[in-house]
Design an enzyme around this catalytic site. Sequence first.
Site, PDB file in Angstrom:
ATOM      1  N   ASP A   1       8.783   2.453   9.898  1.00  0.00           N
ATOM      2  CA  ASP A   1       8.227   3.675   9.303  1.00  0.00           C
ATOM      3  C   ASP A   1       9.256   4.807   9.328  1.00  0.00           C
ATOM      4  OD1 ASP A   1       5.730   3.602   8.149  1.00  0.00           O
ATOM      5  OD2 ASP A   1       4.631   3.855  10.042  1.00  0.00           O
TER       6      ASP A   1
ATOM      7  N   LYS B   1      -1.046  -4.059   3.620  1.00  0.00           N
ATOM      8  CA  LYS B   1       0.313  -4.261   4.140  1.00  0.00           C
ATOM      9  C   LYS B   1       0.511  -5.713   4.562  1.00  0.00           C
ATOM     10  CE  LYS B   1       0.901   0.547   5.440  1.00  0.00           C
ATOM     11  NZ  LYS B   1       0.681   1.592   6.429  1.00  0.00           N
TER      12      LYS B   1
ATOM     13  N   GLN C   1      -0.396   2.256  12.726  1.00  0.00           N
ATOM     14  CA  GLN C   1      -1.071   3.001  11.665  1.00  0.00           C
ATOM     15  C   GLN C   1      -1.588   4.338  12.202  1.00  0.00           C
ATOM     16  OE1 GLN C   1      -1.379   1.926   8.306  1.00  0.00           O
ATOM     17  NE2 GLN C   1      -2.133   4.004   8.021  1.00  0.00           N
TER      18      GLN C   1
END
Length: 295
Positions: A121, A54, A98
């Site tokens: 997200d 990422k 994460q």
Amino acid sequence: MAAAVIDGKAFAQGLRGRVADAAARFQAETGRAPGLAVVLVGEDPASSVYVRSKGKACQEAGMTSIEHRLAETTTQAELIALVEALNADPNVDGILVQLPLPKQIDDKAVIAAIDPAKDVDGFHVVNAGRLAVGEDALVPCTPLGCLMLLKDQMGDLSGKDAVVIGRSNIVGKPMAQLLLGESCTVTIAHSRTKDLPAVVRRADIVVAAVGRPEMVKADWIKPGAVVIDVGINRIEAGESKTRLVGDVAYDEAAAIASAITPVPGGVGPMTIAVLLRNTVVAARARLGLGAEAGL
Ligand code: NAD
């Protein structure tokens, strides 16, 4: 006739190019690049690989990547304090924590602490709610990527019968909301669904997000349906080798469907590309700049 192979890798590359152009325009307008903060707690090897890719993708798109790696023993209060600092940092446009988190930390409490305007997200209940009522929202990356591939392949989705297999908050539910937003007739199937093959056989669009290798068989697919396979499963391939397969029995389903995503190279590459896209979208929205076309 064999199905068209939906090339998610190529589509994702194109999207990353458009994001890079948008990031450069943002920088020209504001004097800084869009910034994504990624937080990793602990040493999970798979998560570590995701976080690294990422960060790399972010930099390749001309965006600022801010990585925070915290010890496995981090407390929930410490993690939330970091999230709050990132919420307050004007150079941070997107925050991604994460998952999964170590067991002493409640995922829900951490996600709730993220400013919804920086929730790239799309997991915050405010964004899930906005998506459900049809307002502008930051939408989870994987299902938004699936929708982009579907629209690219099929054009207008209105009136299509869509079956989403899986009801997770990360993939299945937002996928169903997105398809409903495109005026599909949507069925969400899950582990308690009765006669799943018969339910799937109705579908013009099948999205499989289950996590069971090659569960969806050819005789579940309506001839000409478009199949999006979200599953990523590692199976034994003999001689102590492994290989990746999706939730759909690809070879046999490809003989019946009109188009299908391969695994790997289908949905997988879309997730990071959409994360970068969401970061630019969040950056512009936070500063009250207009939306970018083509994202
Ligand atoms: P999850 O485990 O949270 O949810 C799985 C869903 O499948 C559940 O809702 C469950 O009801 C349903 N299910 C389980 N067994 C079933 C059965 N026998 N019949 C019908 N439904 C059944 O998983 P998730 O996070 O939604 O991920 C699903 C898959 O997608 C996994 O393979 C995951 O690795 C993959 N995934 C891929 C990406 C990507 O970037 N391509 C991103 C996220 C998830």
